[in-house]
Design an enzyme around this catalytic site. Structure first.
Site, PDB file in Angstrom:
ATOM      1  CB  VAL A  51      -1.803 -10.042   7.272  1.00 29.39           C
ATOM      2  CG1 VAL A  51      -2.622  -9.019   8.024  1.00 29.39           C
ATOM      3  CG2 VAL A  51      -2.248 -10.151   5.824  1.00 29.39           C
ATOM      4  CE  LYS A  59      -3.705  -2.357   2.532  1.00 25.50           C
ATOM      5  NZ  LYS A  59      -4.318  -2.585   3.857  1.00 25.50           N
TER       6      LYS A  59
HETATM    7  N1  GLU Z   1      -4.729  -8.226   1.394  1.00 26.88           N
HETATM    8  C1  GLU Z   1      -4.944  -8.107   2.813  1.00 26.88           C
HETATM    9  C2  GLU Z   1      -6.389  -7.735   3.091  1.00 26.88           C
HETATM   10  O1  GLU Z   1      -6.989  -7.034   2.354  1.00 26.88           O
HETATM   11  C3  GLU Z   1      -3.970  -7.107   3.343  1.00 26.88           C
HETATM   12  C4  GLU Z   1      -4.037  -7.037   4.806  1.00 26.88           C
HETATM   13  C5  GLU Z   1      -2.785  -6.526   5.447  1.00 26.88           C
HETATM   14  O2  GLU Z   1      -1.651  -6.950   5.147  1.00 26.88           O
HETATM   15  O3  GLU Z   1      -2.963  -5.665   6.310  1.00 26.88           O
HETATM   16  O4  GLU Z   1      -6.990  -8.131   4.037  1.00 26.88           O
END
Ligand code: GLU
Length: 304
Positions: A258, A66
């Protein structure tokens, strides 16, 4: 400073603590990862690489991506982006739907899921082939072709994306999504499914430590003012509803995912990536955070 000796010392001390957390399993494919993996890579601003443990093994970077996607759209929107997404710590879980409704479809910050969905939407509006261009951008930041998208993680998350889908519809209902929901979700899940090793991840964060200039891409990625703001956002919002705790214990701008990764920067000195898949209840890697806490305690300089 002998960075190699330092990270080896930290690695050993953290391993001796025998911390136990839980590997993320709400994306079924992530549950397959060996929870005992642990690696650290530090990259200084001359491009020297120091590593220990599983630092050359690729892992799912998840939410750390992100930061890359925000860096891609930041200068394309100037201040307009900030009417669509706020810059405040969320104090709520990263996938909270309740907060989004209270705040009328304006996500608290670009690093919670709702905020990152808005950034994915912005990418789609500004780039012709957003998925490919995300990969190209990160490869450029690292200086070689290293990013791979794990197709099974991608598919697994798409098949279990009820919460993110609900959030995307909420955002659209408030007029905060311009493109098709399906395209936004696919772009978002795609960048979350990217895999990199600690060395390459640390290299991709190097420009944040270097006033926006990437020594690997050999160009300015963000101007100093935008770079400063990215670091401020990472410091205040990079660790879900544990961002204050991370600032208190570690005191560096950074971002977790995560998949168990954490990337962080010590401005004007180095970037660092740590990976260990066992998470605490907030979704942050137990060992990675402990490692960064010990590391910053042992350094003779700090951000503050
Ligand atoms: N792709 C994960 C989700 O949307 C990312 C979550 C994360 O790493 O915070 O839940």
């Amino acid at each position: 400073m002998d960075y190699q000796a330092l990270i080896e010392e930290v690695y050993k001390e953290v391993n001796d603590l025998n911390l136990k957390g839980k590997v993320a399993d709400y994306i079924p494919e992530l549950a397959e990862v060996d929870g005992d993996k642990f690696g650290i890579a530090l990259v200084d601003l001359e491009g020297n690489v120091y590593g220990v443990g599983d630092y050359e093994e690729a892992f799912s970077i998840q939410s750390i991506s992100k930061v890359h996607t925000l860096a891609m759209v930041f200068h394309k929107f100037k201040s307009k982006l900030w009417s669509r997404v706020n810059v405040e710590p969320s104090g709520n879980p990263f996938n909270s739907i309740a907060q989004l409704e209270y705040e009328k479809g304006i996500p608290r910050n670009p690093f919670i899921n709702a905020g990152a969905l808005v950034i994915s939407d912005a990418l789609i509006s500004k780039f012709e082939n957003p998925k490919e261009e995300i990969i190209d951008f990160i490869n450029e930041l690292v200086g070689h072709q290293c990013v791979k998208v794990n197709e099974s993680v991608y598919q697994s998350e798409l098949d279990h994306s009820e919460r993110n889908t609900a959030m995307a519809y909420f955002l659209k209902a408030y007029g905060n999504i311009e493109n098709s929901i399906q395209e936004v979700l696919e772009t978002y899940v795609y960048h979350c499914a990217m895999e990199m090793c600690c060395v390459d991840l640390a290299k991709s964060f190097s420009f944040f430590a270097n006033n926006g200039y990437s020594i690997f891409a050999d160009r300015e990625i963000l101007n100093e003012s935008h770079n400063k703001r990215m670091n401020a956002l990472m410091l205040t919002c990079g660790f879900y509803d544990e961002s204050g705790e991370f600032a208190f214990r570690v005191g560096l701008p950074g971002k977790s995912g995560v998949g168990g990764g954490v990337a962080a920067v010590m401005p004007n000195k180095f970037s660092i990536a740590v990976w260990s898949p066992q998470l605490n209840e907030k979704g942050n890697s137990l060992k990675s955070i402990k490692a960064l806490e010990l590391l910053t305690d042992k350094l003779h300089f700090s951000l503050f």
